[in-house]
Design a protein around this motif. Structure first.
Motif, mmCIF file in Angstrom:
data_model
loop_
_atom_site.group_PDB
_atom_site.id
_atom_site.type_symbol
_atom_site.label_atom_id
_atom_site.label_comp_id
_atom_site.label_asym_id
_atom_site.label_seq_id
_atom_site.Cartn_x
_atom_site.Cartn_y
_atom_site.Cartn_z
ATOM 1 N N LEU A 108 -7.350 0.531 2.707
ATOM 2 C CA LEU A 108 -7.378 0.229 1.277
ATOM 3 C C LEU A 108 -7.434 1.502 0.440
ATOM 4 N N MET A 109 -8.065 2.544 0.965
ATOM 5 C CA MET A 109 -8.080 3.834 0.261
ATOM 6 C C MET A 109 -6.659 4.336 0.046
ATOM 7 N N THR A 110 -5.824 4.181 1.066
ATOM 8 C CA THR A 110 -4.432 4.640 0.974
ATOM 9 C C THR A 110 -3.616 3.731 0.062
ATOM 10 N N VAL A 111 -3.793 2.424 0.219
ATOM 11 C CA VAL A 111 -3.012 1.453 -0.557
ATOM 12 C C VAL A 111 -3.242 1.631 -2.060
ATOM 13 N N PHE A 112 -4.513 1.805 -2.450
ATOM 14 C CA PHE A 112 -4.844 1.884 -3.872
ATOM 15 C C PHE A 112 -4.984 3.327 -4.362
ATOM 16 N N GLY A 113 -4.917 4.291 -3.450
ATOM 17 C CA GLY A 113 -5.034 5.694 -3.840
ATOM 18 C C GLY A 113 -6.373 6.027 -4.449
ATOM 19 N N VAL A 114 -7.473 5.578 -3.798
ATOM 20 C CA VAL A 114 -8.813 5.781 -4.333
ATOM 21 C C VAL A 114 -9.665 6.545 -3.326
ATOM 22 N N SER A 115 -10.855 6.958 -3.767
ATOM 23 C CA SER A 115 -11.760 7.720 -2.916
ATOM 24 C C SER A 115 -12.621 6.783 -2.067
ATOM 25 N N VAL A 116 -13.369 7.381 -1.141
ATOM 26 C CA VAL A 116 -14.286 6.611 -0.298
ATOM 27 C C VAL A 116 -15.326 5.909 -1.164
ATOM 28 N N ALA A 117 -15.876 6.638 -2.147
ATOM 29 C CA ALA A 117 -16.916 6.060 -3.010
ATOM 30 C C ALA A 117 -16.397 4.838 -3.765
ATOM 31 N N GLU A 118 -15.139 4.890 -4.200
ATOM 32 C CA GLU A 118 -14.578 3.763 -4.953
ATOM 33 C C GLU A 118 -14.297 2.565 -4.048
ATOM 34 N N VAL B 50 -8.327 -14.897 -4.852
ATOM 35 C CA VAL B 50 -8.245 -13.733 -5.750
ATOM 36 C C VAL B 50 -7.940 -12.472 -4.942
ATOM 37 N N CYS B 51 -8.623 -12.291 -3.809
ATOM 38 C CA CYS B 51 -8.369 -11.123 -2.955
ATOM 39 C C CYS B 51 -6.948 -11.153 -2.385
ATOM 40 N N ALA B 52 -6.488 -12.355 -2.041
ATOM 41 C CA ALA B 52 -5.175 -12.487 -1.411
ATOM 42 C C ALA B 52 -4.020 -12.161 -2.362
ATOM 43 N N VAL B 53 -4.244 -12.313 -3.660
ATOM 44 C CA VAL B 53 -3.174 -12.016 -4.627
ATOM 45 C C VAL B 53 -3.412 -10.688 -5.343
ATOM 46 N N SER B 54 -4.496 -9.983 -4.990
ATOM 47 C CA SER B 54 -4.863 -8.755 -5.703
ATOM 48 C C SER B 54 -3.851 -7.644 -5.452
ATOM 49 N N VAL B 55 -3.536 -6.922 -6.505
ATOM 50 C CA VAL B 55 -2.658 -5.756 -6.393
ATOM 51 C C VAL B 55 -3.345 -4.519 -6.967
ATOM 52 N N SER B 56 -4.626 -4.653 -7.301
ATOM 53 C CA SER B 56 -5.397 -3.511 -7.798
ATOM 54 C C SER B 56 -6.809 -3.599 -7.236
ATOM 55 N N LEU B 57 -7.483 -2.471 -7.194
ATOM 56 C CA LEU B 57 -8.835 -2.442 -6.637
ATOM 57 C C LEU B 57 -9.826 -3.268 -7.459
ATOM 58 N N LEU C 49 -5.583 -7.893 14.720
ATOM 59 C CA LEU C 49 -4.254 -8.462 14.979
ATOM 60 C C LEU C 49 -3.327 -8.268 13.781
ATOM 61 N N ILE C 50 -3.877 -8.494 12.591
ATOM 62 C CA ILE C 50 -3.051 -8.352 11.385
ATOM 63 C C ILE C 50 -2.722 -6.886 11.115
ATOM 64 N N ALA C 51 -3.699 -6.014 11.354
ATOM 65 C CA ALA C 51 -3.483 -4.581 11.102
ATOM 66 C C ALA C 51 -2.378 -4.010 11.980
ATOM 67 N N ASP C 52 -2.189 -4.601 13.164
ATOM 68 C CA ASP C 52 -1.134 -4.127 14.065
ATOM 69 C C ASP C 52 0.255 -4.561 13.611
ATOM 70 N N ARG C 53 0.328 -5.519 12.679
ATOM 71 C CA ARG C 53 1.620 -6.109 12.317
ATOM 72 C C ARG C 53 2.012 -5.895 10.859
ATOM 73 N N THR C 54 1.073 -5.555 10.015
ATOM 74 C CA THR C 54 1.400 -5.360 8.604
ATOM 75 C C THR C 54 0.411 -4.386 7.975
ATOM 76 N N THR C 55 0.851 -3.730 6.920
ATOM 77 C CA THR C 55 -0.035 -2.819 6.193
ATOM 78 C C THR C 55 -0.737 -3.524 5.038
ATOM 79 N N SER C 56 -0.411 -4.804 4.817
ATOM 80 C CA SER C 56 -0.982 -5.550 3.702
ATOM 81 C C SER C 56 -2.332 -6.151 4.082
ATOM 82 N N HIS C 57 -3.249 -6.179 3.116
ATOM 83 C CA HIS C 57 -4.543 -6.817 3.332
ATOM 84 C C HIS C 57 -4.528 -8.292 2.937
#
Length: 476
Positions: free
Chosen positions: A46-56, A101-108, A165-173
């Motif tokens: 999620l840090m990579t997907v949203f471009g945020v820091s560990v703290a965020e 809400v989490c499933a449709v989220s596109v922002s942190l 299992l999901i992480a091995d097949r897609t980069t989406s959360h």
């Protein structure tokens, strides 16, 4: 008349109804545990997907923790007042809404908002334990509580496996949360059809002042504990939060003493019969949640560090399967053990077996077989200990306070888990291999030793309190 006893049709039907209720509550409890652990392996991605820091990105986990801490006593009390089934359906409904809400989220920020909604589902386990205490025959209560409690471990493991299992097949959360939403819908349908309130509702009005003060000091305390490593334990923010928590907690205690119908009667927290169960919950929560994060990090550490197994998120879940199996088996044995030993001794036995599992991996941690054996032993102990803990929390309280008594015990356990996360994170970040941020093997050994001691202390608390209670009884 043949002299052969035949079960009445009504009794048979009621028995089936109760076990269907247990199935529904167990599934709901499992989903709650899934949502608690499913995001932990996703945080780096999620840090990579949203471009945020560990703290965020940590707020994805922290938001759920804070809302869960506030919601647990509040919804537990409402369950006692207006019916536990209604509040259970409400909490699962919030979990479903939060998952969507989490499933449709596109922002942190949107993801964090969804996680906050999911966090309210933490109240489900104490509500379920209260419903079991109200509905089941006395001889079946501990077994039923054991099964529901075991779903915490089962759900935690399943969450890791699903994420892997999901992480091995897609980069989406997104798929992870669609799965939790779907499971939540199934749980709502099962509960709506099978569960029934049979206990006495307390009625009355909610103590809004007490609820507000409790919410404030819990948020201050848990925010300071969870963010202490990032913000600095001596920083103004952390010190201020601890001071604020202490001050507001004092006001809350004063308000609960003064009111005729407080939100939480303090004897449920620090009474002679409640305090040992709550201390044991604090210590067991410290051990259990600490082990989740420690094992996950240890397994994923590359073997080039001189230890670790270089595993994936999926490997973490698969290695935990033995503990899931033994936890389920021992939860079914919990009722029989309680009949023979009593809940307090059963809790001490379960905590001791859990400590043996942690102790094993503290000393022997060179191979996957060591981890599997230690996990199996931990699961065996936790299955017995958590069933006994749930029974002890509600054993001596009136029926119309069973939900809040279980909720207080669950809240204390969560505080122990939060403290464990802070302690182990501080150790792993401060004791590292020279020239790197990778913890040393010694850092893990020390962390596992600490949670081993915590499990042993949990056993000693209930044993000592049992001896003292017998001595007082003998004197009287």
């Amino acid at each position: 008349m043949t002299g052969v006893a035949v079960a009445e049709p009504g009794a048979v039907q009621r028995g089936r109804q109760l076990w269907l209720t247990l199935l529904a509550l167990s599934m709901a409890g499992m989903i709650v545990s899934v949502q608690q652990t499913v995001v932990i392996p996703l945080l780096p991605r999620l840090m990579t997907v949203f471009g945020v820091s560990v703290a965020e990105v940590t707020w994805v986990f922290t938001a759920s923790l804070l809302v869960g801490a506030v919601a647990t006593p509040l919804l537990s009390r409402l369950g006692d007042m207006y019916g536990k089934k209604r509040m259970i359906l409400f909490t699962v409904g919030l979990l479903i809404l939060g998952s969507v809400v989490c499933a449709v989220s596109v922002s942190l920020p949107v993801l964090i908002a969804g996680r906050a909604l999911q966090g309210a589902s933490a109240a489900l386990i104490p509500l379920a334990i209260g419903m079991i205490r109200d509905s089941f025959p006395q001889e079946k209560v501990m077994t039923a509580i054991g099964v529901v409690s075991a779903t915490m471990g089962v759900g935690g493991t399943l969450g890791m496996i699903v994420t892997g299992l999901i992480a091995d097949r897609t980069t989406s959360h997104h798929p992870v949360f669609w799965i939790t939403a779907g499971l939540g819908v199934v749980a709502v349908l099962l509960i709506a059809v099978s569960a029934h309130d049979t206990g006495t509702s307390a009625g009355g009005r909610l103590d809004l002042v007490g609820a507000s003060l409790l919410s404030v000091w819990l948020v201050c305390l848990l925010l300071a504990v969870s963010q202490g490593n990032d913000w600095g334990w001596g920083s103004g923010r952390v010190v201020g939060l601890f001071a604020g928590a202490a001050a507001v907690c004092a006001l809350w205690v004063f308000s609960q003493i003064r009111l005729r119908a407080p939100m939480i009667r303090l004897h449920l927290l620090i009474g002679r019969r409640s305090l040992p169960a709550n201390l044991a919950a604090l210590l067991l929560g410290f051990a259990m949640f600490g082990s989740f994060t420690l094992v996950s990090s240890f397994v994923q550490t590359p073997s080039s560090a001189g230890y670790g197994f270089g595993g994936s998120v999926l490997d973490v879940g698969l290695y935990a399967l033995p503990s899931t199996v033994t936890m389920l088996l021992s939860s079914f044995m919990a009722g029989h053990l309680s009949t023979r030993l009593g809940p307090a001794r059963s809790l001490a036995l379960g905590a001791a077996v859990t400590a043996a599992g942690f102790g094993w991996f503290t000393v022997f941690n060179a191979s996957v077989l060591d981890l599997i054996g230690a996990n199996a032993l931990q699961g065996l102990g936790f299955g017995v200990a958590y069933a006994a803990l749930g029974a002890l929390a509600v054993q001596h309280v009136p029926m119309d306070q069973s939900g809040i008594a279980s909720g207080v015990n669950s809240l204390v356990r969560s505080i122990g888990g939060s403290a464990s996360g802070a302690v182990t994170a501080a150790l792993l970040t401060s004791i590292t291999i020279a020239g790197s941020a990778i913890p040393t093997r010694g850092a893990y050994v020390l962390s596992f030793a600490i949670i081993t001691v915590s499990a042993i202390a949990s056993a000693l608390v209930v044993l000592v309190s049992g001896v003292m209670a017998r001595e007082v009884s003998g004197v009287g």
